[in-house]
Motif scaffolding. Structure first.
Motif, PDB file in Angstrom:
ATOM      1  N   VAL A 164      20.413 -10.221   6.777  1.00  0.00           N
ATOM      2  CA  VAL A 164      19.069  -9.893   7.265  1.00  0.00           C
ATOM      3  C   VAL A 164      18.298 -11.177   7.584  1.00  0.00           C
ATOM      4  O   VAL A 164      17.569 -11.246   8.577  1.00  0.00           O
ATOM      5  CB  VAL A 164      18.322  -9.015   6.237  1.00  0.00           C
ATOM      6  N   SER A 165      18.483 -12.205   6.760  1.00  0.00           N
ATOM      7  CA  SER A 165      17.801 -13.479   7.041  1.00  0.00           C
ATOM      8  C   SER A 165      18.289 -14.051   8.360  1.00  0.00           C
ATOM      9  O   SER A 165      17.508 -14.587   9.147  1.00  0.00           O
ATOM     10  CB  SER A 165      18.061 -14.500   5.941  1.00  0.00           C
ATOM     11  N   TRP A 166      19.582 -13.957   8.603  1.00  0.00           N
ATOM     12  CA  TRP A 166      20.137 -14.475   9.854  1.00  0.00           C
ATOM     13  C   TRP A 166      19.466 -13.811  11.043  1.00  0.00           C
ATOM     14  O   TRP A 166      19.237 -14.424  12.082  1.00  0.00           O
ATOM     15  CB  TRP A 166      21.647 -14.231   9.880  1.00  0.00           C
ATOM     16  N   GLN A 167      19.107 -12.528  10.883  1.00  0.00           N
ATOM     17  CA  GLN A 167      18.457 -11.833  11.981  1.00  0.00           C
ATOM     18  C   GLN A 167      16.989 -12.208  12.126  1.00  0.00           C
ATOM     19  O   GLN A 167      16.456 -12.200  13.228  1.00  0.00           O
ATOM     20  CB  GLN A 167      18.527 -10.319  11.753  1.00  0.00           C
ATOM     21  N   TRP A 168      16.323 -12.493  10.993  1.00  0.00           N
ATOM     22  CA  TRP A 168      14.870 -12.652  11.059  1.00  0.00           C
ATOM     23  C   TRP A 168      14.387 -14.091  11.058  1.00  0.00           C
ATOM     24  O   TRP A 168      13.240 -14.350  11.428  1.00  0.00           O
ATOM     25  CB  TRP A 168      14.189 -11.827   9.970  1.00  0.00           C
ATOM     26  N   VAL A 169      15.225 -15.047  10.636  1.00  0.00           N
ATOM     27  CA  VAL A 169      14.827 -16.456  10.757  1.00  0.00           C
ATOM     28  C   VAL A 169      14.504 -16.794  12.222  1.00  0.00           C
ATOM     29  O   VAL A 169      13.487 -17.428  12.500  1.00  0.00           O
ATOM     30  CB  VAL A 169      15.908 -17.403  10.173  1.00  0.00           C
ATOM     31  N   PRO A 170      15.330 -16.356  13.191  1.00  0.00           N
ATOM     32  CA  PRO A 170      15.023 -16.671  14.584  1.00  0.00           C
ATOM     33  C   PRO A 170      13.647 -16.181  15.034  1.00  0.00           C
ATOM     34  O   PRO A 170      12.991 -16.834  15.831  1.00  0.00           O
ATOM     35  CB  PRO A 170      16.122 -15.945  15.367  1.00  0.00           C
ATOM     36  N   PHE A 171      13.216 -15.052  14.504  1.00  0.00           N
ATOM     37  CA  PHE A 171      11.890 -14.559  14.869  1.00  0.00           C
ATOM     38  C   PHE A 171      10.809 -15.526  14.378  1.00  0.00           C
ATOM     39  O   PHE A 171       9.875 -15.859  15.113  1.00  0.00           O
ATOM     40  CB  PHE A 171      11.668 -13.164  14.276  1.00  0.00           C
ATOM     41  N   ALA A 172      10.976 -15.993  13.135  1.00  0.00           N
ATOM     42  CA  ALA A 172      10.026 -16.977  12.605  1.00  0.00           C
ATOM     43  C   ALA A 172      10.071 -18.249  13.442  1.00  0.00           C
ATOM     44  O   ALA A 172       9.037 -18.812  13.792  1.00  0.00           O
ATOM     45  CB  ALA A 172      10.359 -17.279  11.139  1.00  0.00           C
ATOM     46  N   VAL A 173      11.286 -18.683  13.795  1.00  0.00           N
ATOM     47  CA  VAL A 173      11.432 -19.891  14.608  1.00  0.00           C
ATOM     48  C   VAL A 173      10.697 -19.709  15.937  1.00  0.00           C
ATOM     49  O   VAL A 173       9.954 -20.590  16.387  1.00  0.00           O
ATOM     50  CB  VAL A 173      12.925 -20.205  14.855  1.00  0.00           C
ATOM     51  N   LEU A 174      10.894 -18.550  16.544  1.00  0.00           N
ATOM     52  CA  LEU A 174      10.287 -18.242  17.840  1.00  0.00           C
ATOM     53  C   LEU A 174       8.766 -18.407  17.776  1.00  0.00           C
ATOM     54  O   LEU A 174       8.147 -19.078  18.607  1.00  0.00           O
ATOM     55  CB  LEU A 174      10.642 -16.797  18.198  1.00  0.00           C
ATOM     56  N   LEU A 175       8.159 -17.802  16.757  1.00  0.00           N
ATOM     57  CA  LEU A 175       6.703 -17.863  16.646  1.00  0.00           C
ATOM     58  C   LEU A 175       6.208 -19.252  16.262  1.00  0.00           C
ATOM     59  O   LEU A 175       5.224 -19.733  16.801  1.00  0.00           O
ATOM     60  CB  LEU A 175       6.231 -16.847  15.600  1.00  0.00           C
ATOM     61  N   LEU A 176       6.915 -19.880  15.320  1.00  0.00           N
ATOM     62  CA  LEU A 176       6.439 -21.168  14.821  1.00  0.00           C
ATOM     63  C   LEU A 176       6.644 -22.265  15.858  1.00  0.00           C
ATOM     64  O   LEU A 176       5.866 -23.201  15.948  1.00  0.00           O
ATOM     65  CB  LEU A 176       7.134 -21.507  13.497  1.00  0.00           C
ATOM     66  N   MET A 177       7.716 -22.114  16.662  1.00  0.00           N
ATOM     67  CA  MET A 177       7.959 -23.079  17.733  1.00  0.00           C
ATOM     68  C   MET A 177       6.784 -23.069  18.708  1.00  0.00           C
ATOM     69  O   MET A 177       6.308 -24.117  19.138  1.00  0.00           O
ATOM     70  CB  MET A 177       9.231 -22.674  18.483  1.00  0.00           C
ATOM     71  N   THR A 178       6.327 -21.865  19.051  1.00  0.00           N
ATOM     72  CA  THR A 178       5.174 -21.731  19.948  1.00  0.00           C
ATOM     73  C   THR A 178       3.961 -22.422  19.342  1.00  0.00           C
ATOM     74  O   THR A 178       3.218 -23.121  20.026  1.00  0.00           O
ATOM     75  CB  THR A 178       4.812 -20.244  20.137  1.00  0.00           C
ATOM     76  N   ALA A 179       3.783 -22.191  18.034  1.00  0.00           N
ATOM     77  CA  ALA A 179       2.607 -22.748  17.378  1.00  0.00           C
ATOM     78  C   ALA A 179       2.664 -24.278  17.350  1.00  0.00           C
ATOM     79  O   ALA A 179       1.648 -24.945  17.506  1.00  0.00           O
ATOM     80  CB  ALA A 179       2.510 -22.202  15.964  1.00  0.00           C
ATOM     81  N   MET A 180       3.866 -24.816  17.184  1.00  0.00           N
ATOM     82  CA  MET A 180       4.001 -26.281  17.111  1.00  0.00           C
ATOM     83  C   MET A 180       3.534 -26.939  18.407  1.00  0.00           C
ATOM     84  O   MET A 180       3.017 -28.054  18.404  1.00  0.00           O
ATOM     85  CB  MET A 180       5.461 -26.672  16.860  1.00  0.00           C
ATOM     86  N   GLN A 181       3.739 -26.219  19.518  1.00  0.00           N
ATOM     87  CA  GLN A 181       3.391 -26.812  20.812  1.00  0.00           C
ATOM     88  C   GLN A 181       1.892 -27.056  20.949  1.00  0.00           C
ATOM     89  O   GLN A 181       1.468 -27.926  21.711  1.00  0.00           O
ATOM     90  CB  GLN A 181       3.881 -25.905  21.943  1.00  0.00           C
ATOM     91  N   SER A 182       1.091 -26.293  20.204  1.00  0.00           N
ATOM     92  CA  SER A 182      -0.348 -26.484  20.344  1.00  0.00           C
ATOM     93  C   SER A 182      -0.901 -27.427  19.273  1.00  0.00           C
ATOM     94  O   SER A 182      -2.101 -27.562  19.119  1.00  0.00           O
ATOM     95  CB  SER A 182      -1.059 -25.135  20.258  1.00  0.00           C
ATOM     96  N   LEU A 183       0.000 -28.065  18.530  1.00  0.00           N
ATOM     97  CA  LEU A 183      -0.442 -29.013  17.495  1.00  0.00           C
ATOM     98  C   LEU A 183      -0.969 -30.279  18.179  1.00  0.00           C
ATOM     99  O   LEU A 183      -0.358 -30.807  19.100  1.00  0.00           O
ATOM    100  CB  LEU A 183       0.735 -29.352  16.574  1.00  0.00           C
ATOM    101  N   ASP A 184      -2.108 -30.712  17.718  1.00  0.00           N
ATOM    102  CA  ASP A 184      -2.780 -31.858  18.327  1.00  0.00           C
ATOM    103  C   ASP A 184      -2.001 -33.156  18.042  1.00  0.00           C
ATOM    104  O   ASP A 184      -1.965 -33.636  16.913  1.00  0.00           O
ATOM    105  CB  ASP A 184      -4.200 -31.942  17.746  1.00  0.00           C
ATOM    106  N   GLN A 185      -1.388 -33.703  19.106  1.00  0.00           N
ATOM    107  CA  GLN A 185      -0.589 -34.921  18.915  1.00  0.00           C
ATOM    108  C   GLN A 185      -1.465 -36.106  18.515  1.00  0.00           C
ATOM    109  O   GLN A 185      -1.073 -36.944  17.714  1.00  0.00           O
ATOM    110  CB  GLN A 185       0.170 -35.250  20.212  1.00  0.00           C
TER     111      GLN A 185
END
Lengths: 314, 277
Positions: free
Chosen positions: A184-205
């Motif tokens: 189940v983790s294998w299936q749902w880690v990617p979802f977390a990655v998907l959302l968090l990756m998006t969020a990282m892009q808006s982090l103020d460099q």
């Protein structure tokens, strides 16, 4: 923005009959009500009708093996469901499964999102690979893990174990719950990655660069800048994944069938086995209502914790 | 001694390698499934598992002979797209009204909608089954479309709501002063601005519907059975034929996987649920 067409405003208003602010507001609220209503109505029917039927079934004797014998039995079904040894197991396993997968997907998800945020060769492909499991059907991923990877004789894991001179493990017999959590983790880690990756892009460099100039190390930056920035998306991940994890079914159905014993039976599977394997609709309905009640408690807690925060957006 | 620049470069290479390793590990099960689908049954069961072998298409030919793949695939397509379309038709007006004409009840309505998703489907399986039987919806594509619309609607409303929330109200007011009706406002102003967000809502709904395996297995038999049912039909009686199982799984997942890869950028950009300011 269509500011350019603003001058037309005067003419448009002049030709329309005069409308008071009050009337206009009433018209708007009627319109907005008309637009929400269809969604609310269908969801209300979707909830209320089956729920009413479930309540009714839970109060009568209703076993598909004994048709016609549908006496009113009061709370007997509830008593049997709550005192069934499967119930405690189902509760514990549901909690264990939801919490473990949430913890794993948030921790691993954050680490991967931070790792992928640096620039390196082939980042686009890496991203695609990372989120791929999210697109795979739960039944397929359960079957692939069970037969091709975790199989004690010819699975890939067994080969790796043998390569290191260890005795291969029969995962679903020895560590059934751990195996399910892994799948189940294998299936749902990617979802977390998907959302968090998006969020990282808006982090103020610039903020990060400033901190670095002030002598902050990578750990300090992660702890004081990155993690607070990810707080909201993490809340979203927790919320959405909880919704789906509470009713995990296909993975258990295809791999362990709830066993051995009750070791991997969660509430959803317990109710399923009573309704469709023991044909006891009355008992299953009582169980369904207990699950609905518990789900609502979970929903209430979650919404208290993070939901309000999510809709409160200026 | 390394210079600062060299140190940076080394760090980039190391982090990149690590990221690749993690990605390949996570992708491995899918890779292995596709690989196994080209093995003979004997190779698929071999100990130790074989990385190199003579590829064969016999599994795919067998599936083609035994079951009509396109029948199931077509059902999946119709049901996913149908429920997504219907869901959007319901969700967009609802989200519009909630985002721009907020009342005291808006927030609780939204949270109530989400809470309907927490119902374990198995708890209402028997009533739904009986209702479907009475209305002749069992094993129909329309029945599945209805169910998927209902189970995905809360998430769709919520996603669209968060996108609409981000649109400055001034834009709408400008359109309204121009004499635009509510519908014109939605079609001419809102939809073009929130295209990206709506696209990712559509994508997520398609993925969730394509992969849904509880209702599709319990409410369909043959004529409306989607790909999830095809996979299931290969798993129970023939559990030991792993190469064929892999082939049918690959066929069932390939369309949505390729679709997901192609739209990955869009999905990553849009899937924020209003969590990113």
């Amino acid at each position: 923005m269509s500011i350019s067409s603003l001058p037309a405003e005067g003419t448009a208003h002049a030709s329309a009959p005069p409308v008071t602010v009050h009337e206009e507001r009433q018209r708007q609220s009627r319109l907005s009500l008309a637009m929400v209503s269809p969604s609310v109505a269908v969801l209300l029917i979707w909830m209320a009708v089956p729920l009413a039927m479930t309540i009714y079934f839970s109060l009568i004797r209703y076993n598909l093996l004994y048709p016609g014998d549908n006496d009113f039995v009061g709370l007997e079904n509830y008593y049997f469901f709550l005192t069934d040894e499967g119930f405690t197991a189902g509760m514990t396993n549901t909690l264990l499964l939801v919490c473990s997968v949430l913890l794993i997907s948030v921790v691993v998800g954050v680490l991967i999102a931070v790792l992928v945020d640096t620039s390196f060769w082939g980042r686009g492909i890496v991203r695609v690979l990372l989120i791929s499991p999210f697109f795979i059907m739960p039944t397929v991923s359960a079957l692939v893990w069970k037969n091709l990877l975790l199989h004690p004789v010819s699975g890939v894991f067994a080969a790796v174990w043998r390569f290191f001179g260890a005795e291969p493990i029969d995962w679903f017999a020895t560590y059934p719950m751990e195996a399910i959590i892994l799948i189940v983790s294998w299936q749902w880690v990617p979802f977390a990655v998907l959302l968090l990756m998006t969020a990282m892009q808006s982090l103020d460099q610039e903020q990060k660069d400033a901190a670095r100039l002030d002598g902050a190390g990578p750990v300090a930056i992660f702890w004081h800048i990155t993690l607070p920035h990810l707080a909201r998306p993490i809340a979203v991940v927790v919320m959405i994944e909880t919704i789906f994890l509470l009713s995990i079914f296909a993975e258990i159905f295809t791999t362990t069938g709830g066993g051995p014993g009750y070791e991997t039976t969660n509430l959803a599977y317990l109710i399923y086995s009573q309704a469709l394997l023991q044909f006891d609709v009355g008992l299953a309905s009582a169980g369904g209502l207990v699950a609905v009640l518990l789900a609502n408690i979970a929903a209430f807690i979650l919404i208290r914790m993070i939901g309000k925060n999510l809709t409160d957006k200026g | 001694m390394l210079t600062l620049k060299q140190g940076r470069q080394l760090q980039t290479v190391l982090l990149g390698t690590l990221a690749w390793l993690v990605a390949l590990t996570i992708f491995f099960p899918i890779f292995w499934m596709i690989l196994t689908s080209f093995k003979t049954e004997i190779d698929a069961f071999a100990t130790p598992p074989q990385l190199f072998f003579t590829p064969t298409l016999e599994n795919y030919l067998h599936i083609d002979a035994r079951s009509d793949y396109f029948h199931f695939a077509w059902n999946s397509v119709v049901v996913s797209f149908g429920s997504t379309l219907l869901g959007m038709l319901l969700a967009v007006p609802a989200a519009y009204s909630m985002a721009f004409f907020e009342t005291k009840r808006t927030k609780s309505t939204l949270l109530w909608m989400l809470s309907t998703k927490m119902l374990p489907p198995v708890g209402v399986l028997v009533p739904i089954y009986l209702i479907f039987k009475d209305f002749g919806l069992l094993d129909t594509k329309f029945g599945l479309v209805l169910i998927y619309t209902l189970i995905n609607l809360p998430i769709m409303v919520w996603m669209v709501y968060t996108y609409f929330k981000e649109i400055p109200k001034d834009i709408l007011e400008a359109a309204r002063l121009d004499g635009a009706t509510a519908l014109q406002e939605i079609y001419r102003v809102l939809l073009p601005i929130s295209k990206g967000g709506l696209a990712s809502t559509v994508l997520l709904s398609l993925i969730l519907s394509w992969n849904e395996a509880f209702w599709s297995l319990n409410l369909t038999a043959s004529s409306a059975a989607p790909l999830t049912a095809l996979v299931a039909s290969y798993s129970s009686p023939e559990g030991l034929f792993w190469a064929k199982l892999s082939a049918v799984s690959t066929l069932a997942c390939a369309p949505i996987l390729i679709f997901g890869w192609l739209s990955q950028k869009q999905l990553v950009r849009g899937l924020s649920f209003g969590a990113v300011k």
